[in-house]
Write an enzyme that holds these catalytic residues in place. Sequence first.
Site, PDB file in Angstrom:
ATOM      1  CG  ASP A 223      13.268 -12.432   9.239  1.00  0.00           C
ATOM      2  OD1 ASP A 223      13.942 -12.871   8.103  1.00  0.00           O
ATOM      3  OD2 ASP A 223      12.351 -11.940   9.107  1.00  0.00           O
ATOM      4  CB  ILE A 224      13.004 -18.510   9.117  1.00  0.00           C
ATOM      5  CG1 ILE A 224      14.226 -19.221   9.977  1.00  0.00           C
ATOM      6  CG2 ILE A 224      12.685 -19.652   7.918  1.00  0.00           C
ATOM      7  CD1 ILE A 224      13.406 -20.167  10.860  1.00  0.00           C
TER       8      ILE A 224
ATOM      9  CG  ASN B 116       4.296 -21.520  11.758  1.00  0.00           C
ATOM     10  OD1 ASN B 116       4.763 -22.570  12.148  1.00  0.00           O
ATOM     11  ND2 ASN B 116       4.571 -20.280  12.322  1.00  0.00           N
TER      12      ASN B 116
ATOM     13  CG  ASP C 213       7.314 -24.853  17.582  1.00  0.00           C
ATOM     14  OD1 ASP C 213       7.393 -23.480  17.112  1.00  0.00           O
ATOM     15  OD2 ASP C 213       6.536 -25.052  18.714  1.00  0.00           O
TER      16      ASP C 213
ATOM     17  CD  GLU D 121       9.584 -15.227  11.812  1.00  0.00           C
ATOM     18  OE1 GLU D 121       9.022 -14.601  11.032  1.00  0.00           O
ATOM     19  OE2 GLU D 121       9.054 -15.527  13.009  1.00  0.00           O
TER      20      GLU D 121
END
Length: 556
Positions: free
Chosen positions: A423-424, A431, A440, A466
């Site tokens: 995942d990021i 965000n 996004d 993510e």
Amino acid sequence: MGLMTGLDLSLFLFLFTIFIYVFAFNVITTQHKVYLLFHFFMMIWPLGQVGVHITDQPHLQIIYINISFVGLSMLGFGWLLFTKFLVNVSYRPSRKTLIYMLLPSVLISVGVLWNPWDSFVSTVDSTYAERVYGPIFWIMVGLLISYYIYTVRILLRAYHSRKLPQDRVRIANALTGIFIMMAFPLLDLVLNVILDPWLPVIPGLTSLGIVLSDLYFVFSLKKHRSFDLVKIAQQDVMDTLSVGIIVLDEHDNVIEMNRIVSPRLQIFIGDTLNMEELLSWFNIDKGNEDEFLYSYRTDPYKRIQTEIMIEQDSSRKQYFSLHVGPIVVNEGRIGKVITFQEISELKSLIFKSQEQYASMQERNRALIFMQDELFQANRKLEQLAITDSLTGCFNRRFLMQQLEHEVLTNVRYKIPFALLLFDIDLFKLVNDTYGHVIGDEVIRRTADAVRGALRRTDILARYGGEEFTVYLPHTNREQADMLAQRIREVVQNNEIAIGRGRSPVSVTISMGMLVVEEQSDLQIEDVKGYIRDLFSKVDSALYRAKDNGRNRVVNL
């Protein structure tokens, strides 16, 4: 008196014998009926003359005289009618025409029977053995001569218009017969009526002329087979056909045709057929006409066919199939047969079939277009069902379905494989700092970067939010570690422009890796449970990577 009676009686019996012969030994057709009517009128004269000579009573003599001259007056009508049928075998007079032809003879017969004021015949010394003829008699003579002259004109016109030798011979024989019939009664008129005061009576001249002409006429008919059964049957069969038939000789002269042809095309037996003129009666495509005429002129042995059309009005059209074929005997062409067959109903069915076919083709094209649209829509639906709308990667559901099959195959055949879950890092901060739109975009660009670093057989799927997972088939530990590091570096080096003059965004990923290499004697009864266990392990590796400082790969 006895000689005259015997002569007329013999002539009557001879005529009666011929009548019986024709009636008994021939199939009675319309032409036979007309001939027998004509023959019956011929028999009346000698029969009446016999009656005149066997009695001395004036009231009986006048009856027999009336019978004789009524038969004689009807003879002109009979000969004219039979001549019409002789010239044209398909002649069928209307009722009005028959009345016009018969009326003069009937009027004269009424005058003969009535004999007003002895204007037809009167006695000499109270007996009709010697008699004086009045005006009605001479009118009858003039009428008979008029009938015969008119008949001769018909025969001469037919003789000059016919080009076939057999037709000319038949008409010439008919002219000879009528000449005999005219000559003897005229001789009887001159010798026994006009010159009666100076010459002795010569009996039986008119009867003899009738018999000789009839004998000659029957002989000619038999010789030229006018009453031949086969010929009559052939003509009857041709006339009953719905197909028009024209038979030509080698010089294109019409030698036979059936009844359906003449009223439509004004073609007559003996005419020379001109095919160009014949086609001018019809509508025909110019190209087809030229090709048909070329074959007609240059290759007489070839069977040729074309379609022609008559346009009755704007809403009604008649179509015909015109066919020309050679008549070949001993490899030599002796003529042609031309047939006209109406195919209007067939053409109508063809046109309707073509319209239905065109309509069906149009519906098929519309159906194919709709099927293509439906196929494309189904493909889009299928793609939407297995892919993530934001990144274009496969979704978690598709990945799990594929892994159920892949894992079973790998375990059965002991094929190594690996699972990556990443995942990021600090995505919530992205965000919060740049907004969800940029967030996004970061997810989408990260997926693109990872996809570019993978092999064609690898499967990238969005696991959720993510998080992403990668399935690496046929991959051992060393290969998996190399691919995992390459993915991490690609993402780290990927800069994402966010616009508005701001610096691009760069992210990192934390990754857990699980490699399955040795599956000896491994039995999987619950594949879904086994996959959940695999993801549980790789998820633990992901959390360890995060706990160890992020932007790293942890291999369990």
